[in-house]
Design an enzyme around this catalytic site. Structure first.
Site, PDB file in Angstrom:
ATOM      1  N   ASP A 132       0.844  -1.295   0.069  1.00  0.00           N
ATOM      2  CA  ASP A 132      -0.044  -0.127  -0.078  1.00  0.00           C
ATOM      3  C   ASP A 132       0.959   1.257   0.172  1.00  0.00           C
ATOM      4  O   ASP A 132       2.037   1.221   0.577  1.00  0.00           O
ATOM      5  CB  ASP A 132      -0.953  -0.113   1.169  1.00  0.00           C
ATOM      6  CG  ASP A 132      -0.396   0.105   2.496  1.00  0.00           C
ATOM      7  OD1 ASP A 132       0.589  -0.596   2.659  1.00  0.00           O
ATOM      8  OD2 ASP A 132      -0.753   0.761   3.249  1.00  0.00           O
ATOM      9  N   GLU A 196       0.311  -1.256   5.804  1.00  0.00           N
ATOM     10  CA  GLU A 196       1.286  -0.646   6.626  1.00  0.00           C
ATOM     11  C   GLU A 196       1.260   0.688   6.840  1.00  0.00           C
ATOM     12  O   GLU A 196       1.505   1.214   7.783  1.00  0.00           O
ATOM     13  CB  GLU A 196       2.571  -0.941   6.003  1.00  0.00           C
ATOM     14  CG  GLU A 196       3.862  -0.635   6.714  1.00  0.00           C
ATOM     15  CD  GLU A 196       4.323   0.758   6.687  1.00  0.00           C
ATOM     16  OE1 GLU A 196       5.245   1.297   7.364  1.00  0.00           O
ATOM     17  OE2 GLU A 196       3.925   1.414   5.760  1.00  0.00           O
TER      18      GLU A 196
END
Length: 508
Positions: A132, A196
């Protein structure tokens, strides 16, 4: 009558100064050389054909074009996350068809691979990365941030250095190994988290819980983090590689002030906004105390002492005396100030709904990044004593800094990383450091004590602002080095012996 005692005192003072200078110089110029010679031959560089070079660049560009953005803990681009799953299945066919690789999806959008080694007596290790990215509005970019466009030898786009370069680098390295019929002796895991940037609670945390439930223990774990710094550390003349051996803790502090609403024509002496503003000002005007030299940054600067010219080399080699002076120097810039202390960042303020209405409530959020020598409780005690206003209600979410991972000459993971960095980047010194950001690796403390943070890229001064900023990019050669690093790390980890080295001066 006072002449003789005064002369004695002067003599003692001069002797003391001479002894002190001698101790400082002796400590400075007897430090080991940073240049080392490895006793064994490291992993050979992978020879890539033109087609394979095109393959790895194509994979990175395709990954960048998938906008896997994490906006908040409750909002992600789940369509893009699902698309990324389909993409890696297409891009890395050898991985998904190999009998050596076991794959499973975790938390719907994260990925866990287990690569089976032939020697089950060797403890496995883990490579970690996240797919991400943070949002990237197009304004200010030279090219669209999710275009993966190539320009002047660089590939641009969100994720090229945080952290899709590592995701694709790891998978591409494994793909190349499998194409070459490589089977490791030591098993290893690859974990790719999908959240994350918003805490990793549904990705990396779930991966860690799954492995812990299976009783897995790791020899070491490598995640994103520090890098090879070229010209970034002022006063040094050659590139320096930093391996993160811990990372700062964090506090999200929420401040709320409630008061009676009213009309702006009859304002109270102190409004909710005024009370909150005063509290925020006190926090910003009273930074946390310096903790420089009380954490692992001490080892970093002492090991780097030979890289500095006089008099900084003497000061760095003798932090027991000069730590306060060095601390004041480092405080002058935001990037180095983060090494010195727990930082205080005012990030969110909310109050008011209309220009002629006194708002009943004012809220703010302050983010603290906790120095390894402090705990969240210690920081909160300082916060309360700084604000000193019971009208300001405080609540927080926090976590302490990670424990310091071992970095001695007997630690397999740390020495294997040092060896691989030396192999790929031909850089010395390689020293321990503190990662000022937070990573998915903080969720894996129950699986290993050896958690390291290193991103295999070379960062120059102008590159630092590209993290979460504009024009994030990586050079084509730089990305090939990422793949080379993971390819050779897999090979160097395929051993039951700690890599050994000696300082060059010891050979003479």
């Amino acid at each position: 009558m006072w002449k003789k005692p005064v002369l004695v005192l002067v003599g003692v003072f001069i002797t003391g100064v001479v002894v002190l200078v001698a101790v400082l110089l002796l400590r400075t110029y007897t430090l080991p050389e940073n240049k080392v010679a490895w006793q064994d031959k490291g992993a050979p560089r992978i020879v890539l054909g033109e087609k394979e070079r095109e393959e790895l660049l194509k994979a990175l560009k395709a990954a960048i074009r998938i906008p896997t953005v994490s906006f908040s803990e409750t909002e992600q681009n789940t369509t893009a996350l699902a698309e990324f799953d389909e993409f890696i299945h297409r891009a890395f066919p050898e991985i998904f068809k190999s009998i050596l690789v076991t794959y499973e999806s975790v938390g719907k959008y994260s990925h866990l691979f287990h690569v089976q080694g032939s020697n089950n007596s060797l403890q496995p290790y883990m490579l970690l990365a996240h797919l991400d990215v943070v949002p990237a509005p197009a304004e200010g970019w030279d090219v669209p941030p999710f275009s993966g466009e190539e320009k002047d030898g660089y590939i641009y786009g969100r994720g090229t250095i945080d952290d899709k370069n590592c995701v694709i680098g790891i998978l591409q390295a494994l793909e190349f190994h499998l194409k070459r019929k490589f089977q490791p002796l030591r098993s290893f895991y690859i974990g790719i988290g999908h959240d994350e940037e918003i805490g990793g609670r549904h990705g990396a945390m779930k991966i860690a819980e799954k492995l812990e439930a299976k009783g897995v223990k790791l020899a070491f774990l490598l995640d994103e983090g520090l890098a090879v710094l070229d010209g970034v550390i002022q006063g040094t003349s050659r590139p320096i590689a930093l391996i993160g051996i811990t990372e700062k803790g964090g506090i999200d502090l929420n401040l709320t002030v409630n008061s009676s609403p009213g009309h702006s024509s009859m304002p109270p002496r102190e409004s909710s906004i005024g009370i909150l503003s005063a509290a925020l000002s006190r926090l910003e005007q009273n930074p946390m105390p310096s903790k420089f030299g009380k954490g692992p940054e001490r080892s970093m600067f002492e090991q780097l002492a030979r890289e500095f010219s006089f008099p900084l080399n003497v000061m760095m080699a003798n932090l027991w005396l000069f730590a306060p002076v060095i601390s004041r120097i480092l405080e002058q810039t935001p990037s180095s100030n983060a090494i010195v202390r727990t930082t205080t960042a005012l990030t969110i303020v909310n109050a008011g709904i209309k220009s002629n209405v006194i708002p009943p409530t004012a809220r703010a959020t302050v983010n603290f990044r906790i120095h390894p020598a402090q705990t969240a409780d210690e920081v909160m005690n300082i916060v309360k004593n700084t604000i000193m206003d019971d009208r300001v209600n405080l609540s927080n979410e926090s976590f302490d800094p990670l424990p310091i991972s071992p970095y001695d000459e007997e630690n397999f993971g740390y020495q294997t990383l040092k060896r691989t960095i030396s192999d790929v980047f031909s850089v010395e010194p390689v020293v321990p450091g503190v990662c000022i950001g937070n990573t998915d690796s903080r969720h894996f403390g129950n699986l290993t004590a050896s958690i390291y943070k290193f991103s295999p890229v070379v960062m120059k001064p102008g590159d630092l602002s590209r993290f979460h900023g504009l024009n994030e990019r990586i050079s084509k050669e730089g990305f090939e080095s990422v793949v080379q690093f993971y390819y050779r790390l897999i090979q160097n980890s395929d051993s039951d012996k700690v890599p050994r080295h000696r300082h060059v001066s010891e050979e003479l």
